[in-house]
Design a protein around this motif. Structure first.
Motif, PDB file in Angstrom:
ATOM      1  N   ASN A  46       0.760  -1.304  -0.093  1.00  0.00           N
ATOM      2  CA  ASN A  46       0.276  -0.079  -0.007  1.00  0.00           C
ATOM      3  C   ASN A  46       0.899   1.398   0.124  1.00  0.00           C
ATOM      4  OD1 ASN A  46      -2.818  -1.099  -0.074  1.00  0.00           O
ATOM      5  ND2 ASN A  46      -2.471  -1.867   1.912  1.00  0.00           N
ATOM      6  N   SER A  47       1.957   1.157  -0.503  1.00  0.00           N
ATOM      7  CA  SER A  47       2.897   2.455  -0.674  1.00  0.00           C
ATOM      8  C   SER A  47       2.167   3.502  -1.431  1.00  0.00           C
ATOM      9  CB  SER A  47       4.239   2.161  -1.249  1.00  0.00           C
ATOM     10  OG  SER A  47       4.818   0.858  -0.403  1.00  0.00           O
ATOM     11  N   SER A  48       2.522   4.638  -1.077  1.00  0.00           N
ATOM     12  CA  SER A  48       1.998   5.676  -1.925  1.00  0.00           C
ATOM     13  C   SER A  48       3.053   6.921  -2.337  1.00  0.00           C
ATOM     14  CB  SER A  48       0.676   6.435  -1.197  1.00  0.00           C
ATOM     15  OG  SER A  48       1.052   6.925  -0.194  1.00  0.00           O
ATOM     16  N   ASP A  49       2.530   7.558  -3.508  1.00  0.00           N
ATOM     17  CA  ASP A  49       3.758   8.493  -3.912  1.00  0.00           C
ATOM     18  C   ASP A  49       3.231   9.770  -3.136  1.00  0.00           C
ATOM     19  OD1 ASP A  49       1.493   9.576  -5.308  1.00  0.00           O
ATOM     20  OD2 ASP A  49       1.997   8.837  -7.144  1.00  0.00           O
ATOM     21  N   SER A  50       3.853  10.895  -3.588  1.00  0.00           N
ATOM     22  CA  SER A  50       3.559  12.203  -2.870  1.00  0.00           C
ATOM     23  C   SER A  50       2.137  12.889  -3.035  1.00  0.00           C
ATOM     24  CB  SER A  50       4.712  13.182  -3.402  1.00  0.00           C
ATOM     25  OG  SER A  50       4.728  13.656  -4.960  1.00  0.00           O
ATOM     26  N   GLU A  51       1.581  12.012  -4.047  1.00  0.00           N
ATOM     27  CA  GLU A  51       0.115  12.443  -4.326  1.00  0.00           C
ATOM     28  C   GLU A  51      -0.986  11.770  -3.785  1.00  0.00           C
ATOM     29  OE1 GLU A  51      -0.213  13.340  -8.544  1.00  0.00           O
ATOM     30  OE2 GLU A  51       1.514  14.758  -8.656  1.00  0.00           O
ATOM     31  N   GLY A  52      -0.197  10.729  -2.813  1.00  0.00           N
ATOM     32  CA  GLY A  52      -1.321   9.719  -2.397  1.00  0.00           C
ATOM     33  C   GLY A  52      -1.763   8.746  -3.226  1.00  0.00           C
ATOM     34  N   THR A  54      -1.708   5.235  -4.886  1.00  0.00           N
ATOM     35  CA  THR A  54      -0.956   3.731  -4.224  1.00  0.00           C
ATOM     36  C   THR A  54      -0.493   3.070  -5.442  1.00  0.00           C
ATOM     37  OG1 THR A  54      -3.196   2.821  -4.335  1.00  0.00           O
ATOM     38  CG2 THR A  54      -2.444   3.682  -2.340  1.00  0.00           C
ATOM     39  N   LEU A  55       0.244   1.999  -5.299  1.00  0.00           N
ATOM     40  CA  LEU A  55       0.447   1.075  -6.507  1.00  0.00           C
ATOM     41  C   LEU A  55      -0.817   0.502  -7.376  1.00  0.00           C
ATOM     42  CD1 LEU A  55       3.197  -0.867  -4.652  1.00  0.00           C
ATOM     43  CD2 LEU A  55       3.475   1.029  -6.225  1.00  0.00           C
ATOM     44  N   VAL A  56      -1.805   0.336  -6.463  1.00  0.00           N
ATOM     45  CA  VAL A  56      -3.048  -0.292  -7.233  1.00  0.00           C
ATOM     46  C   VAL A  56      -3.649   0.868  -8.013  1.00  0.00           C
ATOM     47  CG1 VAL A  56      -4.598  -0.061  -5.294  1.00  0.00           C
ATOM     48  CG2 VAL A  56      -4.847  -1.647  -7.122  1.00  0.00           C
ATOM     49  N   MET A  57      -3.580   2.067  -7.434  1.00  0.00           N
ATOM     50  CA  MET A  57      -4.272   3.169  -8.474  1.00  0.00           C
ATOM     51  C   MET A  57      -3.464   3.338  -9.523  1.00  0.00           C
ATOM     52  SD  MET A  57      -6.145   5.716  -8.306  1.00  0.00           S
ATOM     53  CE  MET A  57      -6.727   6.700  -7.024  1.00  0.00           C
ATOM     54  N   LEU A  58      -2.398   3.455  -9.491  1.00  0.00           N
ATOM     55  CA  LEU A  58      -1.558   3.569 -10.683  1.00  0.00           C
ATOM     56  C   LEU A  58      -1.827   2.718 -11.865  1.00  0.00           C
ATOM     57  CD1 LEU A  58       1.882   4.802  -9.227  1.00  0.00           C
ATOM     58  CD2 LEU A  58      -0.008   6.496 -10.396  1.00  0.00           C
ATOM     59  N   ALA A  59      -1.603   1.308 -11.228  1.00  0.00           N
ATOM     60  CA  ALA A  59      -1.969   0.079 -12.281  1.00  0.00           C
ATOM     61  C   ALA A  59      -3.349   0.181 -12.948  1.00  0.00           C
ATOM     62  CB  ALA A  59      -1.559  -1.219 -11.388  1.00  0.00           C
ATOM     63  N   PRO A  78      -8.194  -1.652  -2.198  1.00  0.00           N
ATOM     64  CA  PRO A  78      -8.934  -1.228  -3.371  1.00  0.00           C
ATOM     65  C   PRO A  78      -9.506   0.077  -3.029  1.00  0.00           C
ATOM     66  CG  PRO A  78      -9.965  -3.113  -2.456  1.00  0.00           C
ATOM     67  CD  PRO A  78      -8.893  -3.002  -1.429  1.00  0.00           C
ATOM     68  N   ASP A  79      -9.684   0.494  -2.031  1.00  0.00           N
ATOM     69  CA  ASP A  79     -10.571   1.654  -1.572  1.00  0.00           C
ATOM     70  C   ASP A  79      -9.694   2.946  -1.092  1.00  0.00           C
ATOM     71  OD1 ASP A  79     -13.014   0.736  -2.355  1.00  0.00           O
ATOM     72  OD2 ASP A  79     -13.324  -0.222  -0.405  1.00  0.00           O
ATOM     73  N   ARG A  80      -8.306   2.679  -0.979  1.00  0.00           N
ATOM     74  CA  ARG A  80      -7.491   4.071  -0.504  1.00  0.00           C
ATOM     75  C   ARG A  80      -7.654   5.091  -1.654  1.00  0.00           C
ATOM     76  NH1 ARG A  80      -1.964   3.244   2.409  1.00  0.00           N
ATOM     77  NH2 ARG A  80      -3.280   1.819   3.587  1.00  0.00           N
ATOM     78  N   THR A  81      -7.986   6.243  -0.975  1.00  0.00           N
ATOM     79  CA  THR A  81      -8.048   7.474  -1.780  1.00  0.00           C
ATOM     80  C   THR A  81      -6.597   8.060  -1.857  1.00  0.00           C
ATOM     81  OG1 THR A  81      -8.699   8.912   0.037  1.00  0.00           O
ATOM     82  CG2 THR A  81     -10.351   7.787  -1.132  1.00  0.00           C
ATOM     83  N   ASN A  82      -6.417   8.979  -3.117  1.00  0.00           N
ATOM     84  CA  ASN A  82      -5.246   9.818  -3.101  1.00  0.00           C
ATOM     85  C   ASN A  82      -5.569  11.177  -2.492  1.00  0.00           C
ATOM     86  OD1 ASN A  82      -6.691  11.083  -5.151  1.00  0.00           O
ATOM     87  ND2 ASN A  82      -5.793  10.358  -6.773  1.00  0.00           N
ATOM     88  N   ALA A  83      -4.604  11.820  -2.640  1.00  0.00           N
ATOM     89  CA  ALA A  83      -4.763  13.256  -2.187  1.00  0.00           C
ATOM     90  C   ALA A  83      -6.056  14.085  -2.402  1.00  0.00           C
ATOM     91  CB  ALA A  83      -3.427  13.974  -2.150  1.00  0.00           C
ATOM     92  N   ARG A  84      -6.583  13.783  -3.745  1.00  0.00           N
ATOM     93  CA  ARG A  84      -7.694  14.285  -4.301  1.00  0.00           C
ATOM     94  C   ARG A  84      -8.914  13.646  -3.917  1.00  0.00           C
ATOM     95  NH1 ARG A  84      -5.271  15.058 -10.339  1.00  0.00           N
ATOM     96  NH2 ARG A  84      -3.260  15.585  -9.825  1.00  0.00           N
ATOM     97  N   GLY A  85      -8.889  12.736  -2.975  1.00  0.00           N
ATOM     98  CA  GLY A  85      -9.981  12.088  -3.035  1.00  0.00           C
ATOM     99  C   GLY A  85     -10.662  10.806  -3.922  1.00  0.00           C
ATOM    100  N   GLN A  86      -9.711  10.621  -5.053  1.00  0.00           N
ATOM    101  CA  GLN A  86      -9.872   9.564  -6.202  1.00  0.00           C
ATOM    102  C   GLN A  86      -9.643   8.243  -5.433  1.00  0.00           C
ATOM    103  OE1 GLN A  86      -7.437  11.605  -8.592  1.00  0.00           O
ATOM    104  NE2 GLN A  86      -9.006  12.757  -9.366  1.00  0.00           N
ATOM    105  N   THR A  87     -10.449   7.466  -6.122  1.00  0.00           N
ATOM    106  CA  THR A  87     -10.043   5.689  -5.670  1.00  0.00           C
ATOM    107  C   THR A  87      -9.652   5.097  -7.026  1.00  0.00           C
ATOM    108  OG1 THR A  87     -12.286   4.968  -6.121  1.00  0.00           O
ATOM    109  CG2 THR A  87     -11.848   5.552  -3.963  1.00  0.00           C
TER     110      THR A  87
END
Length: 140
Positions: A46-52, A54-59, A78-87
């Motif tokens: 569940n690592s995330s980048d500076s914008e939140g 996650t690896l699953v978000m990018l993939a 599968p439900d972790r949101t990024n810094a913009r609240g996107q899943t």
């Protein structure tokens, strides 16, 4: 002024940043085998980048269903949101990635989570073909 001397701590930080960049790029490019090698060696799933992101978000956003499945099998949220609240699910809906949407729904991703959520994205972008995957009837 001359260059600042670098010590072991600076070199370690530089190597860690290089590793993180490599891992996130593997997710973005759908390099499942390489990415899983790092995960199996201990990189947090569940690592995330500076914008939140996650690896699953990018993939998911880049349409790599096989990579998404591998991440989910290793416990990715599968439900972790990024810094913009996107899943990840909303990102996959936005991009029209049917196989990714199916994988995330099978992992119980919440279509009501996020801003905008997956359902709002499907409706706004006319992705009514994905509403059946989200287990929501089309609106007339």
């Amino acid at each position: 002024m001359g260059a600042q001397p670098t010590g072991p701590a600076d070199e370690g930080e530089e190597r860690a940043l290089e590793l993180a960049h490599r891992v996130f790029e593997h997710a973005r490019q759908g390099r499942t085998r390489e990415l899983c090698g790092y995960l199996d060696a201990g990189v947090p799933v569940n690592s995330s980048d500076s914008e939140g992101n996650t690896l699953v978000m990018l993939a998911a956003y880049h349409g790599h269903a096989r990579t998404v499945l591998a991440l989910l099998e290793r416990g990715a949220d599968p439900d972790r949101t990024n810094a913009r609240g996107q899943t990840p699910l909303a990102g996959a809906v936005f991009k029209g990635e049917r196989d990714v949407v199916a994988a995330l729904v099978a992992a119980d991703a919440d279509p009501y989570l996020g801003t905008p959520n997956a359902l709002e994205s499907a409706r706004f972008f006319g992705r009514t073909d994905l509403l059946d995957l989200l287990e929501v009837p089309e609106q007339d």
